[in-house]
Each structure stands twice: as C-alpha cells, then as structure tokens.
Design an enzyme around this catalytic site. Sequence first.
Site, PDB file in Angstrom:
ATOM      1  N   GLY A 133     -47.728  28.799  89.609  1.00 18.74           N
ATOM      2  CA  GLY A 133     -48.593  28.642  88.427  1.00 18.74           C
ATOM      3  C   GLY A 133     -48.229  29.682  87.392  1.00 18.74           C
ATOM      4  O   GLY A 133     -49.095  30.200  86.687  1.00 18.74           O
ATOM      5  N   SER A 164     -46.548  29.635  84.607  1.00 15.32           N
ATOM      6  CA  SER A 164     -46.234  29.333  83.214  1.00 15.32           C
ATOM      7  C   SER A 164     -47.420  29.441  82.263  1.00 15.32           C
ATOM      8  O   SER A 164     -47.268  29.247  81.061  1.00 15.32           O
ATOM      9  CB  SER A 164     -45.623  27.936  83.127  1.00 15.32           C
ATOM     10  OG  SER A 164     -46.531  26.985  83.617  1.00 15.32           O
ATOM     11  N   ARG A 165     -48.593  29.720  82.764  1.00 13.15           N
ATOM     12  CA  ARG A 165     -49.721  29.957  81.840  1.00 13.15           C
ATOM     13  C   ARG A 165     -50.784  30.824  82.515  1.00 13.15           C
ATOM     14  O   ARG A 165     -50.717  31.079  83.724  1.00 13.15           O
ATOM     15  CB  ARG A 165     -50.310  28.653  81.312  1.00 13.15           C
ATOM     16  CG  ARG A 165     -50.920  27.745  82.352  1.00 13.15           C
ATOM     17  CD  ARG A 165     -51.342  26.431  81.675  1.00 13.15           C
ATOM     18  NE  ARG A 165     -51.522  25.355  82.618  1.00 13.15           N
ATOM     19  CZ  ARG A 165     -52.687  24.956  83.097  1.00 13.15           C
ATOM     20  NH1 ARG A 165     -53.795  25.570  82.737  1.00 13.15           N
ATOM     21  NH2 ARG A 165     -52.754  23.940  83.932  1.00 13.15           N
ATOM     22  N   VAL A 188     -47.632  22.678  94.907  1.00 12.73           N
ATOM     23  CA  VAL A 188     -47.832  23.547  96.083  1.00 12.73           C
ATOM     24  C   VAL A 188     -48.631  22.846  97.184  1.00 12.73           C
ATOM     25  O   VAL A 188     -48.654  23.301  98.326  1.00 12.73           O
ATOM     26  CB  VAL A 188     -48.507  24.892  95.715  1.00 12.73           C
ATOM     27  CG1 VAL A 188     -47.671  25.677  94.720  1.00 12.73           C
ATOM     28  CG2 VAL A 188     -49.923  24.701  95.214  1.00 12.73           C
ATOM     29  N   SER A 218     -60.703  35.057  94.410  1.00 12.67           N
ATOM     30  CA  SER A 218     -61.744  34.934  93.384  1.00 12.67           C
ATOM     31  C   SER A 218     -63.024  35.641  93.845  1.00 12.67           C
ATOM     32  O   SER A 218     -63.322  35.698  95.047  1.00 12.67           O
ATOM     33  CB  SER A 218     -62.064  33.462  93.149  1.00 12.67           C
ATOM     34  OG  SER A 218     -63.207  33.324  92.333  1.00 12.67           O
ATOM     35  N   TYR A 258     -64.117  25.305  96.131  1.00  5.75           N
ATOM     36  CA  TYR A 258     -63.358  26.393  95.510  1.00  5.75           C
ATOM     37  C   TYR A 258     -63.698  27.732  96.188  1.00  5.75           C
ATOM     38  O   TYR A 258     -62.803  28.486  96.585  1.00  5.75           O
ATOM     39  CB  TYR A 258     -63.666  26.454  94.017  1.00  5.75           C
ATOM     40  CG  TYR A 258     -62.936  27.545  93.276  1.00  5.75           C
ATOM     41  CD1 TYR A 258     -61.618  27.373  92.882  1.00  5.75           C
ATOM     42  CD2 TYR A 258     -63.573  28.742  92.972  1.00  5.75           C
ATOM     43  CE1 TYR A 258     -60.944  28.375  92.204  1.00  5.75           C
ATOM     44  CE2 TYR A 258     -62.906  29.746  92.293  1.00  5.75           C
ATOM     45  CZ  TYR A 258     -61.596  29.567  91.907  1.00  5.75           C
ATOM     46  OH  TYR A 258     -60.937  30.566  91.236  1.00  5.75           O
ATOM     47  N   ALA A 286     -64.946  28.212  99.119  1.00  8.24           N
ATOM     48  CA  ALA A 286     -64.464  28.202 100.503  1.00  8.24           C
ATOM     49  C   ALA A 286     -62.956  28.389 100.564  1.00  8.24           C
ATOM     50  O   ALA A 286     -62.438  29.085 101.443  1.00  8.24           O
ATOM     51  CB  ALA A 286     -64.860  26.889 101.182  1.00  8.24           C
ATOM     52  N   LYS A 312     -61.112  30.054  98.533  1.00 12.22           N
ATOM     53  CA  LYS A 312     -60.762  31.451  98.244  1.00 12.22           C
ATOM     54  C   LYS A 312     -61.201  32.378  99.384  1.00 12.22           C
ATOM     55  O   LYS A 312     -60.531  33.368  99.666  1.00 12.22           O
ATOM     56  CB  LYS A 312     -61.375  31.886  96.911  1.00 12.22           C
ATOM     57  CG  LYS A 312     -60.841  31.116  95.695  1.00 12.22           C
ATOM     58  CD  LYS A 312     -59.345  31.292  95.498  1.00 12.22           C
ATOM     59  CE  LYS A 312     -58.875  30.725  94.162  1.00 12.22           C
ATOM     60  NZ  LYS A 312     -57.417  30.910  93.945  1.00 12.22           N
TER      61      LYS A 312
END
Length: 264
Positions: free
Chosen positions: A24, A26-27, A74, A156, A169, A171, A173
């Site tokens: 990830g 590129s931004r 991924v 996170s 999300y 879970a 992390k």
Amino acid sequence: MDCSNSSNNSFNNSFKNNRVLVTGGSRGIGLAVSTAFACQGATVAMLFRQNREAAEQALATLPGDGHSLIQADVADAGAVETAINEAIEKLGGLDIVVNNAGIGAYHPPQSSSYEQWQQAWQSTLATNLVGPANICFCAARHMMAHGGGRIINISSRGAFRGEPGKPAYGASKAGLNSLTQSLAVALAPHKVFVAAVAPGFVNTELAAELLSGPDGDAIRAQSPFNRVAEPQEVAHAVLFLASKGAEFSTGTIIDVNGASYLRS
Ligand code: NDP
C-alpha cells in the site's frame, strides 16, 4: 517529495543500502513511509493493488535511484509469494518489510445484512490479517536465510479500543498485533525483528470522509492536540522500529494516537 520535515531528517541517512518493501506504498501512510525510507538512503519497492498511474506518480516523487513498483493483491496468497520474489529480484534482496496495506469496511451489526456482515469479515481479514501473515512468512524465510531483517506491521488504535462500526477491522488489527508478538518471539533467534505501530486517526484518504464530515471536530477533539496524526508521524515510528539499535524493542506496539486513547 519533501525530505526536509523532521520525520525525514531524524535518522541521519541510516538506511543507506537497505532494501525496503512497503505494501500500500503508493498513497497515504504507505507513501509517507516509502518517502521517509527513501530520504534516508534506502531503496524502496512500493506494492500497490490497482491504480498504476497513481503508483507511477508516487514513485516519481521518491528521492534517489532504484525504486520500483510491484502490483499485487495482498489478499491473494499466490500473488503474495510472487510479489515477495519480485521484490527480492528488483531490490537485490530484502531487509525491511512494512505491512501497511489495509481496508476498513463499515458493517455495524445493528444495520448490516447477514451477507454484508460475512463479506466484510471475509475481505477485511483476508487483506488486513491473512495477507500480512503470508507476507511475513515469505519475507521472513528469505530474511532468515540472509542474515536477518525487520518487519513492521501497521495496526490501529481500534485493536485496543474496539471498532463498533467496523468490528472486523478491529479484530483484524488485534490479530495483527498478536501475529506481531508471536513472530517476534519465533524469529528473534534468527535476527528477524517484528514490531507494530498502532495509529489513531490519520489524515489520509481512508479517513477523509469521516474527518470532513459532521463528526470531524469530535474526532480531532479526542486528542489533546485537537487534531489527527499526519502520515509522516506514523512513518517516524516505523523508521525508529526498523532502525539499528531498536532490536530489543522487537514485539512492541507503538501507539501514534496523540494521547487520544491510553492503554495500560
Ligand atoms: P489508504 O486507504 O489511504 O491506503 C491504503 C493502501 O492500501 C492503498 O495503497 C491501497 O492500494 C492498499 N491496499 C488496500 N487493499 C489492498 C490489497 N488487497 N492489496 C494491496 N494493496 C492494498 O490507507 P491509509 O494510508 O490511511 O492506511 C494505511 C494503513 O494504516 C492501513 O493498514 C490502515 O488500516 C492503517 N490505519 C489507518 C488509519 C487512518 O486513520 N488513516 C488509522 C489507523 C490505522 P489501492 O490504492 O490500490 O487500493
């Protein structure tokens, strides 16, 4: 590209000749991490999923030579293995991997359909947890055979505080934190050091809609700084964990949340 901010200036060119893969890249946070490493002399491969034009524009902003792009999802185990091999070939080896790619679909239990719920869990865990686990596996096997390396996972605050609107999300992390800790123990004897950075809200596309909406001010007020993090502040923690001298911090999870959530 800007190497003049404090995050990009603090490591005294100490990643010269290091070969770094950022997923990830590129931004958002991934681009800030890629830029920070490139500013410190590293050669960077930025893994992106779909937008080649944006990735090429991002690549062109990196200082120094030899940087490259790798396209892969991924969440695809086969593509991950190919991507790691491609990174090793393009960079001439692999010293540091940053597992940054991530998604966060909204699927509150009170208003989602069962189908939406299942889809969110499937895609979120595939991208945020199983993908990084596969990248860790493939990268660590190479690093173990070549004198060691570093893996930094972008987690996170939600792993600790909960994510009521995005339970998958949170879970994913929390799982990533546990993966980080398990691998830190398993791989330290092989000189592969594994750690995580857990940001609160960061000023990127992922959070843009929320931050510009009616909840934006309340989100900023969660921190005594009355703002969210800039991507460069996350990059700073990543570079610390990847730096020489940080080996004994393997297994740690650094919060970058402006004291918006303090865990004991
Ligand atoms: P962005 O949405 O700005 O960027 C996400 C990056 O991940 C993009 O480059 C995207 O590529 C890539 N990506 C997503 N899914 C895949 C996939 N399946 N395969 C390959 N690449 C993929 O996110 P941020 O920079 O904000 O976030 C980066 C990380 O930081 C994430 O893991 C996120 O969970 C975490 N984080 C972010 C916070 C925030 O407030 N922004 C807070 C806490 C943690 P593409 O452009 O091709 O889709």
